[in-house]
Write a protein that holds these residues in place. Structure first.
Motif, PDB file in Angstrom:
ATOM      1  N   ASN A  38       0.892  -1.205   0.004  1.00 35.90           N
ATOM      2  CA  ASN A  38      -0.019   0.013   0.041  1.00 35.90           C
ATOM      3  C   ASN A  38       1.077   1.330  -0.068  1.00 35.90           C
ATOM      4  OD1 ASN A  38       0.483   1.121   2.754  1.00 35.90           O
ATOM      5  ND2 ASN A  38      -0.597  -0.918   3.481  1.00 35.90           N
ATOM      6  N   LYS A  39       0.433   2.482  -0.527  1.00 34.01           N
ATOM      7  CA  LYS A  39       1.207   3.588  -0.835  1.00 34.01           C
ATOM      8  C   LYS A  39       1.666   4.157   0.363  1.00 34.01           C
ATOM      9  CE  LYS A  39       0.288   8.120  -2.674  1.00 34.01           C
ATOM     10  NZ  LYS A  39      -0.673   8.949  -3.563  1.00 34.01           N
ATOM     11  N   GLU A  40       0.830   3.966   1.616  1.00 36.72           N
ATOM     12  CA  GLU A  40       1.456   4.613   3.030  1.00 36.72           C
ATOM     13  C   GLU A  40       2.575   3.937   3.508  1.00 36.72           C
ATOM     14  OE1 GLU A  40      -1.747   3.444   2.116  1.00 36.72           O
ATOM     15  OE2 GLU A  40      -2.537   5.950   1.987  1.00 36.72           O
ATOM     16  N   THR A  41       2.558   2.653   3.237  1.00 31.85           N
ATOM     17  CA  THR A  41       3.685   1.902   3.641  1.00 31.85           C
ATOM     18  C   THR A  41       5.212   2.393   2.891  1.00 31.85           C
ATOM     19  OG1 THR A  41       2.512  -0.020   4.420  1.00 31.85           O
ATOM     20  CG2 THR A  41       4.702  -0.429   4.173  1.00 31.85           C
ATOM     21  N   ILE A  42       4.840   2.633   1.653  1.00 35.00           N
ATOM     22  CA  ILE A  42       5.851   2.986   0.980  1.00 35.00           C
ATOM     23  C   ILE A  42       6.588   4.142   1.131  1.00 35.00           C
ATOM     24  CG2 ILE A  42       6.606   3.457  -1.542  1.00 35.00           C
ATOM     25  CD1 ILE A  42       4.490   1.614  -2.581  1.00 35.00           C
ATOM     26  N   ILE A  43       5.623   5.278   1.372  1.00 35.35           N
ATOM     27  CA  ILE A  43       5.877   6.368   1.953  1.00 35.35           C
ATOM     28  C   ILE A  43       6.661   6.495   3.316  1.00 35.35           C
ATOM     29  CG2 ILE A  43       4.884   8.719   2.626  1.00 35.35           C
ATOM     30  CD1 ILE A  43       2.838   8.445   0.745  1.00 35.35           C
TER      31      ILE A  43
ATOM     32  N   GLY B 246       9.784   7.236   1.860  1.00 36.54           N
ATOM     33  CA  GLY B 246       9.561   8.727   1.853  1.00 36.54           C
ATOM     34  C   GLY B 246       8.594   9.175   0.544  1.00 36.54           C
ATOM     35  N   LYS B 247       8.098  10.252   0.814  1.00 39.16           N
ATOM     36  CA  LYS B 247       7.006  10.769  -0.033  1.00 39.16           C
ATOM     37  C   LYS B 247       7.616  10.999  -1.656  1.00 39.16           C
ATOM     38  CE  LYS B 247       3.375  14.199  -0.444  1.00 39.16           C
ATOM     39  NZ  LYS B 247       2.615  15.271   0.001  1.00 39.16           N
ATOM     40  N   ASP B 248       8.689  11.291  -1.567  1.00 36.41           N
ATOM     41  CA  ASP B 248       9.098  11.641  -3.021  1.00 36.41           C
ATOM     42  C   ASP B 248       9.551  10.300  -3.854  1.00 36.41           C
ATOM     43  OD1 ASP B 248       9.247  14.325  -2.433  1.00 36.41           O
ATOM     44  OD2 ASP B 248      11.489  14.459  -1.865  1.00 36.41           O
ATOM     45  N   TYR B 249       9.716   9.164  -3.255  1.00 34.26           N
ATOM     46  CA  TYR B 249       9.905   7.928  -3.916  1.00 34.26           C
ATOM     47  C   TYR B 249       8.694   7.574  -4.905  1.00 34.26           C
ATOM     48  CZ  TYR B 249      11.483   2.985  -4.659  1.00 34.26           C
ATOM     49  OH  TYR B 249      11.691   1.963  -5.454  1.00 34.26           O
TER      50      TYR B 249
END
Length: 417
Positions: free
Chosen positions: A36-41, A45-48
């Protein structure tokens, strides 16, 4: 958690992690896990997020040579082979043959006198994965024949494009494990469920299938399944009729294998694949399943077909004998649907079909009544008693004294005809 080797992709609005998973053999295999997107951030980090490759959706294009992961803006879920196939460089065939002694010996063991057809079958799997092929079944009541090794070997070659399932999976509602698969492998199949047989026959030639996962709607997808099965039951692992042309059944003899045989077999895979693409087909495509029914007809297939006919005869004669013994009548008036109804009570799921009962009666040179008439027929009650009952239909008149020779008078048991 070390994410240095991880690759993330976005397909539609969903995110996935592609990572190498360790295996028992101490190798690794590439798998895709929903993320999920939140775990990646949180992890990177958000820029990724802006660096992640994006696709409109999934597609499934089977390729083994000149494989493409990206087809336009779609992500190909068909898996590339784990082996390098040299299509450009020239390689001497004799040199390649010298590197695959275990493989060629094994293929000769599995396909016997049909060795060249066996090579054709494997070559087609490699070069033309969408080509329809017959249902290949390896049978033997003996142990240590190498049947199961063949399935494992195919799984090793084609990796995630092959899947193991059991016979019941063909009639289950949820079948997402078949999505995108080239090979459907069934070890030790035995089923009397005609629905399973019909499903295998349909899927072996269908170009589309409906896939259903838990909690999701059915989705129609393209399909190109090839079925390879094994069984210890040579004569009755499945029900097929004499007109069936989709099955290639081979009886496999026993073999004394080197304990390290499988390892040698797996080690030779890259050389064997390069060998396969360089040898010509021994036979051209002649039918939609490439091979003609005559080419793949074997004694093992004939035994399977004959067993069903003999089994049907046994059941019909058993019912006629029971009626004769209960009512001591020489003339028995009975219709094929009556035989089926009685057989369902006696034999359960193994009951005889109406057409099979009719065919057995025809082998006795009997003909049905000209019109639908009233007659005194028979019924088998749930508690095990035969009773007479008024019926109407086209019935057969069986004179028991004329079929008595089909019974062994010494022990009152049925004999084959």
């Amino acid at each position: 958690m070390n994410l240095d080797s991880a690759v993330f992709i976005r397909v539609g609005t969903l995110y996935f992690l592609i990572i190498e998973r360790p295996t028992i053999s101490k190798d690794t295999e590439k798998i895709m896990i929903s993320w999920n997107k939140e775990t990646i951030i949180n992890d990177l980090g958000k820029d990724y997020i802006s660096t992640i490759k994006k696709y409109f959706g999934f597609c499934c294009i089977p390729q083994h040579i000149n494989y493409e992961r990206e087809i336009g803006d779609f992500y190909n879920i068909y898996h590339p082979l784990d082996y390098i196939i040299e299509t450009e460089s020239e390689i001497d065939l004799q040199e390649l043959q010298s590197k695959i002694p275990y493989t060629l010996q094994y293929i000769k063991h599995i396909f016997g006198e049909q060795y060249l057809l066996g090579l054709d079958y494997l070559k087609i799997l490699l070069e033309n994965p969408t080509q329809i092929l017959p249902v290949l079944v390896l049978v033997s009541s003996e142990r240590e024949t190498g049947k199961s090794t063949f399935l494992k070997w195919l799984r090793k070659i084609f990796s995630f494009n092959a899947t193991f399932i059991n016979a019941d999976s063909f009639v289950n509602n949820f079948n997402s494990d078949l999505n995108g698969k080239l090979l459907v492998l069934v070890d030790e199949i035995i089923t009397d469920n005609q629905q399973v047989t019909e499903r295998i026959k349909f899927l072996s030639t269908a170009d589309r299938n409906k896939i259903e996962s838990k909690g999701k709607d059915k989705e129609e997808v393209e399909s190109f399944y090839k079925f390879v099965m094994t069984s210890n039951f040579e004569k009755n692992f499945i029900k097929i009729d004499k007109k069936e042309t989709r099955f290639w059944v081979r009886k496999i003899p026993s073999i004394i294998k080197n304990p390290e045989f499988d390892k040698h077999l797996y080690k030779e895979i890259p050389f064997f694949l390069n060998y396969l693409i360089r040898i010509p087909h021994s036979t051209p495509k002649q039918t939609r399943m490439w091979f003609t029914p005559e080419q793949i007809r074997t004694k093992a297939l004939a035994r399977l077909m004959d067993y069903e006919n003999e089994n049907a005869k046994q059941k019909v004669f058993e019912i006629l004998n029971e009626i004769h013994e209960n009512f001591n009548e020489d003339e028995i008036l009975i219709a094929p649907k009556d035989i089926q109804s009685i057989s369902k009570r006696i034999h359960g799921r193994n009951s005889i079909e109406i057409n099979d009962a009719r065919n057995v009666l025809k082998t006795l040179n009997l003909t049905p009544s000209n019109n639908s008439n009233k007659y005194e027929g028979y019924e088998y009650l749930p508690h095990g008693e035969f009773v007479k009952i008024d019926r109407k239909g086209r019935y057969y008149s069986v004179i028991f004294s004329e079929i008595r020779h089909f019974f062994d008078d010494s022990d009152d048991s049925l004999i084959t005809i």
